[in-house]
Scaffold this motif. Structure first.
Motif, short mmCIF file in Angstrom:
data_model
loop_
_atom_site.label_atom_id
_atom_site.label_comp_id
_atom_site.label_asym_id
_atom_site.label_seq_id
_atom_site.Cartn_x
_atom_site.Cartn_y
_atom_site.Cartn_z
N TYR A 137 -27.28 -30.45 23.78
CA TYR A 137 -27.10 -30.98 22.42
C TYR A 137 -25.81 -30.41 21.82
O TYR A 137 -24.98 -31.14 21.28
CB TYR A 137 -28.32 -30.59 21.59
N PHE A 138 -25.63 -29.10 21.94
CA PHE A 138 -24.45 -28.45 21.38
C PHE A 138 -23.17 -28.99 22.03
O PHE A 138 -22.20 -29.31 21.33
CB PHE A 138 -24.55 -26.93 21.57
N GLU A 139 -23.17 -29.13 23.34
CA GLU A 139 -21.96 -29.60 24.03
C GLU A 139 -21.56 -31.01 23.59
O GLU A 139 -20.39 -31.26 23.29
CB GLU A 139 -22.21 -29.61 25.55
N LEU A 140 -22.54 -31.93 23.57
CA LEU A 140 -22.22 -33.32 23.23
C LEU A 140 -21.77 -33.45 21.77
O LEU A 140 -20.87 -34.21 21.45
CB LEU A 140 -23.42 -34.23 23.51
N ARG A 141 -22.42 -32.68 20.88
CA ARG A 141 -22.04 -32.78 19.46
C ARG A 141 -20.74 -32.05 19.18
O ARG A 141 -20.00 -32.41 18.28
CB ARG A 141 -23.18 -32.29 18.59
N LEU A 142 -20.46 -31.01 19.94
CA LEU A 142 -19.15 -30.34 19.84
C LEU A 142 -18.04 -31.34 20.16
O LEU A 142 -17.06 -31.48 19.42
CB LEU A 142 -19.11 -29.17 20.82
N LEU A 143 -18.21 -32.07 21.26
CA LEU A 143 -17.20 -33.07 21.63
C LEU A 143 -17.08 -34.14 20.54
O LEU A 143 -15.98 -34.55 20.18
CB LEU A 143 -17.56 -33.72 22.98
N ALA A 144 -18.22 -34.57 19.99
CA ALA A 144 -18.19 -35.60 18.93
C ALA A 144 -17.42 -35.08 17.71
O ALA A 144 -16.60 -35.80 17.13
CB ALA A 144 -19.61 -36.00 18.55
N GLU A 145 -17.67 -33.82 17.32
CA GLU A 145 -16.97 -33.24 16.17
C GLU A 145 -15.46 -33.16 16.41
O GLU A 145 -14.66 -33.21 15.49
CB GLU A 145 -17.51 -31.83 15.84
N GLY A 208 -30.01 -39.65 23.11
CA GLY A 208 -30.85 -38.93 22.15
C GLY A 208 -30.23 -37.60 21.75
O GLY A 208 -30.21 -37.24 20.57
N LEU A 209 -29.71 -36.86 22.72
CA LEU A 209 -29.11 -35.56 22.43
C LEU A 209 -27.94 -35.71 21.46
O LEU A 209 -27.71 -34.85 20.60
CB LEU A 209 -28.62 -34.90 23.72
N LEU A 210 -27.22 -36.80 21.60
CA LEU A 210 -26.05 -37.00 20.75
C LEU A 210 -26.41 -37.58 19.38
O LEU A 210 -25.75 -37.27 18.39
CB LEU A 210 -25.07 -37.94 21.47
N ASN A 211 -27.46 -38.38 19.32
CA ASN A 211 -27.69 -39.15 18.09
C ASN A 211 -29.00 -38.87 17.35
O ASN A 211 -29.12 -39.21 16.19
CB ASN A 211 -27.63 -40.65 18.41
N TRP A 212 -29.98 -38.29 18.00
CA TRP A 212 -31.27 -38.12 17.35
C TRP A 212 -31.32 -36.87 16.50
O TRP A 212 -30.57 -35.93 16.70
CB TRP A 212 -32.40 -38.02 18.38
N ASP A 213 -32.32 -36.87 15.62
CA ASP A 213 -32.65 -35.69 14.85
C ASP A 213 -33.13 -34.59 15.82
O ASP A 213 -33.85 -34.87 16.77
CB ASP A 213 -33.77 -36.07 13.87
#
Ligand SMILES: [Zn+2]
Length: 259
Positions: A137-145, A208-213
């Motif tokens: 979750y952290f890796e995918l959202r880090l890239l998104a940020e 889900g890891l990138l977009n879900w709550d």
């Protein structure tokens, strides 16, 4: 560094001993971004800065007005994240989050979204028995940020829906590649593309890891095969976008925590 004293919420990402009693720290400030700074005398037993400048602490720090390297003059720990120091796995996972943030952040550029992500990831890590989903979750959202939001809904080349039995993880194409496009690109490059394969179920998990709550993510049941696929895909995305520092951080993590 400008010449005014400043106070801000910070995460302590990395640190090393310096001189006889000091430590050089890399901190992530909510308003000012990543900074290198000096915690003077902090290795003395009676130092008032000890708790607030510990690795992984979430603290309010004041920096002196100075030229060059910032010097910490006051510190108040908001959360020392004691749970992160319970065992080697947690220490390794927290260090991995710190290393990735260090690799991803430029000096002194505010990134508030990433700061919030870093604080919440370290806080959650304290209470989790199994950190696998949190790390991915952290890796995918880090890239998104950072501006690299991957798309797990369709092939990044032809746009076919990702509801296929098998696809490939392809950072260059923004997330996924279907088998036909993979064959076409391999032919165009004159060699078989080395890409991790992922099942349709794994694509939905990545999505889900990138977009879900976050609360919904932790209700997911993940098979060992899906874990392996998610892990290989995330490693490939990080290596593509963040290069060698991210690969190095993963190698360090693998010494203590293997999927
Ligand atoms: Zn395609």
């Amino acid at each position: 560094m400008d010449l005014r004293a400043r106070t801000d919420e910070c995460l302590i990402l990395r640190g090393r001993d310096y001189n006889e009693t000091d430590r050089l720290l890399i901190v992530f400030s909510r308003s000012f971004g990543k900074m290198s700074c000096l915690a003077k005398g902090v290795r003395r037993n009676n130092s008032r800065l000890k708790a607030s400048t510990q690795l992984f602490s979430y603290s309010k720090l004041t920096f002196a007005a100075s030229k060059g390297l910032a010097v910490i003059t006051q510190g108040e720990a908001i959360d020392v994240q004691a749970g992160l120091r319970e065992d080697l796995t947690k220490i390794a996972c927290a260090a991995y989050i710190g290393e990735l943030l260090d690799a991803a952040l430029p000096e002194e550029k505010p990134q508030e979204g990433l700061f919030v992500l870093g604080v919440s990831a370290l806080t959650l890590l304290c209470s989790l028995d199994e950190p696998f989903l949190l790390l991915r979750y952290f890796e995918l959202r880090l890239l998104a940020e950072l501006g690299y939001r991957l798309n797990f809904g369709e092939c990044g080349y032809c746009g076919r829906s990702a509801m296929l039995p098998r696809l490939s993880a392809c950072a260059e194409r923004g997330g996924l590649l279907c088998d036909s496009c993979r064959s076409r690109m391999s032919a165009a490059y004159g060699q078989a593309l080395k890409l991790p394969t992922v099942s349709g179920g794994t694509c939905r998990l990545l999505d889900g890891l990138l977009n879900w709550d976050l609360r919904r993510i932790f209700t997911l049941k993940v098979t060992p095969a899906m874990q392996q696929e998610v892990d290989a895909a995330c490693a490939a995305y990080l290596a593509y976008f963040l290069g060698r520092p991210a690969e190095k951080a993963r190698e360090n993590l693998l010494l203590y925590y293997k999927v």
